[in-house]
Write an enzyme that holds these catalytic residues in place. Structure first.
Site, PDB file in Angstrom:
ATOM      1  N   GLU A 211       0.706  -0.785  -0.209  1.00 39.22           N
ATOM      2  CA  GLU A 211       0.315   0.392  -0.250  1.00 39.22           C
ATOM      3  C   GLU A 211       0.909   1.454   0.529  1.00 39.22           C
ATOM      4  O   GLU A 211       0.870   2.423  -0.617  1.00 39.22           O
ATOM      5  CB  GLU A 211      -0.518   0.032   1.069  1.00 39.22           C
ATOM      6  CG  GLU A 211      -2.221   1.029   0.848  1.00 39.22           C
ATOM      7  CD  GLU A 211      -0.972   2.209   1.926  1.00 39.22           C
ATOM      8  OE1 GLU A 211      -2.718   3.728   1.805  1.00 39.22           O
ATOM      9  OE2 GLU A 211      -0.773   2.567   2.489  1.00 39.22           O
ATOM     10  N   GLU A 212       1.944   1.586   0.735  1.00 38.75           N
ATOM     11  CA  GLU A 212       3.110   2.344   0.430  1.00 38.75           C
ATOM     12  C   GLU A 212       3.707   2.725  -0.489  1.00 38.75           C
ATOM     13  O   GLU A 212       3.940   3.593  -0.505  1.00 38.75           O
ATOM     14  CB  GLU A 212       3.129   2.413   2.302  1.00 38.75           C
ATOM     15  CG  GLU A 212       3.210   2.392   3.176  1.00 38.75           C
ATOM     16  CD  GLU A 212       2.377   3.333   4.078  1.00 38.75           C
ATOM     17  OE1 GLU A 212       2.702   4.267   2.848  1.00 38.75           O
ATOM     18  OE2 GLU A 212       2.031   3.707   4.562  1.00 38.75           O
TER      19      GLU A 212
ATOM     20  N   HIS B  67       2.503   9.634   9.300  1.00 32.81           N
ATOM     21  CA  HIS B  67       4.126   9.172   7.992  1.00 32.81           C
ATOM     22  C   HIS B  67       5.493  10.455   9.496  1.00 32.81           C
ATOM     23  O   HIS B  67       7.322  10.085   8.947  1.00 32.81           O
ATOM     24  CB  HIS B  67       4.465  10.423   6.701  1.00 32.81           C
ATOM     25  CG  HIS B  67       3.705   8.576   5.752  1.00 32.81           C
ATOM     26  ND1 HIS B  67       3.456   8.867   4.534  1.00 32.81           N
ATOM     27  CD2 HIS B  67       2.360   7.920   6.728  1.00 32.81           C
ATOM     28  CE1 HIS B  67       2.809   7.759   4.160  1.00 32.81           C
ATOM     29  NE2 HIS B  67       2.095   7.189   5.457  1.00 32.81           N
TER      30      HIS B  67
END
Length: 369
Positions: free
Chosen positions: A223-224, A324
């Protein structure tokens, strides 16, 4: 439908296990095995894609139109860009995160045959040497380097350690849970979401709750870096609920408490009907919630839709501060989310018509107006 009791001790324990298991995108095998072992313990059948995304199955009374609930187990990280003459390493990020959050971070470097500890530092890191130049130096990945905790002075020494371009770095999470219920750590995005999904599965299994349709817990591994749930969905999945983080920053409506329901992200609005089903469940079961819209945000839902999957998607989140970076959430949001996910699993499908990829107008919904 029944609101099951969430085993909060289990939720915390599995979260800490996940946080202590390195899994930057592209280096996720260890965490894949961890989640698989947990599903086996819960006696939930699952399959793996070639690269390691996990698709589990909780059987329902019927198999269609089935649903998926998604969390991603990959995290941000870094990779070696080059070996430097001073014996340190130039880095590039894995995933999208700012180098200012990397400065000072402890990390593990994974070579082909072993691993080394070290620290990410700005190029000018000594106050006794550079003084005001430290504050004036530019930021960015070109202005940090990795200092390996070994006797290295040059490239030859690094090569003797087995270090190569392309080696992965996993950033230490350093989790801390306070008496006030706050959880501080890196990579709560989305290991907290994974813990929520596992806690909901555990509750449904423990209390023997019946599901009306098959439900597929899905744990994605990229996903990242953008692909996420693009390739692991079954074609008969009609609705997909993604669990991820919501940003509690100025100008946002997310909260570190309760459930934050995303109405839209940078790709556009989420499915109207599925999103409002989620809102309805929060209202019916007195689950605290709020709504938000995200401008600079993608999730597994976006990856699934842009890959061409014709699936209704929604996004539910735990509010996170400093996303993040060195993140903070509150346990209240995780427990609220686990409750929501467990009752969503028990609900009927949105529309019986959705069991067909293509169909007539009959049974197609209409929005209020």
């Amino acid at each position: 439908m029944k609101l099951p009791a969430i085993d909060t001790r289990y939720l915390v324990e599995i979260l800490l296990k996940l946080l202590h298991t390195p899994s930057p995108s592209g280096y996720t095998d260890r965490v894949v095995h961890l989640v698989c072992e947990e599903l086996e313990r819960l006696e939930v059948p699952f399959e793996l894609t070639r690269r390691g995304a996990i698709r589990a199955t909780l059987k329902g009374e019927v198999s269609q139109p089935d649903r998926a609930i998604v969390a991603h187990i990959d995290t941000l990280g870094a990779m070696v860009k080059s070996l430097k003459e001073n014996g340190r390493l130039q880095l590039v990020p894995v995933g999208h995160w700012n180098a200012r959050f990397a400065e000072g971070a402890r990390a593990t470097l994974f070579t082909d045959n072993c691993q080394w500890r070290g620290t990410i530092l700005p190029l000018k890191a000594s106050g006794h040497t550079f003084a005001p130049e430290i504050d004036n130096q530019p930021g960015g990945w070109d202005f940090v380097e990795f200092r390996v905790d070994a006797r290295v002075r040059d490239i030859a020494d690094l090569l003797r350690l087995g270090v190569h371009v392309g080696d992965f770095l996993a950033i230490d999470t350093s989790p801390e849970i306070t008496d006030t219920g706050f959880i501080n750590s890196r990579h709560l995005d989305d290991k907290a979401g994974t813990a929520v999904l596992l806690a909901a599965i555990e509750a449904v299994r423990r209390e023997g709750l019946e599901l009306p349709v098959d439900c597929h817990p899905l744990f994605t591994i990229s996903e990242e870096v953008g692909s996420g749930a693009s390739a692991a969905l079954q074609q008969d999945v009609a609705e997909m609920l993604t669990i991820d983080n919501g940003t509690t920053a100025p100008g946002q409506n997310s909260s570190e408490f309760g459930v934050t329901i995303a109405m839209a992200d940078e790709l556009g609005p989420f499915d109207y009907h599925l999103t409002h089903r989620i809102i309805q469940l929060c209202q019916e079961f007195a689950i605290p919630h709020q709504r938000d819209v995200f401008k600079y945000y993608r999730s597994d839902s976006a990856a699934a839709v842009t890959a061409g999957n014709d699936v209704r998607t929604a996004l539910v989140t735990f509010g996170i501060d400093a996303s993040h970076g060195y993140e903070r959430i509150h346990f209240d949001a995780l427990e609220s989310l686990a409750r929501l996910v467990s009752v969503y699993m028990q609900g009927p499908p949105l529309f019986s018509r959705d069991r067909f990829e293509m169909g007539p107008r009959a049974g197609f919904p209409i929005q209020p107006g």
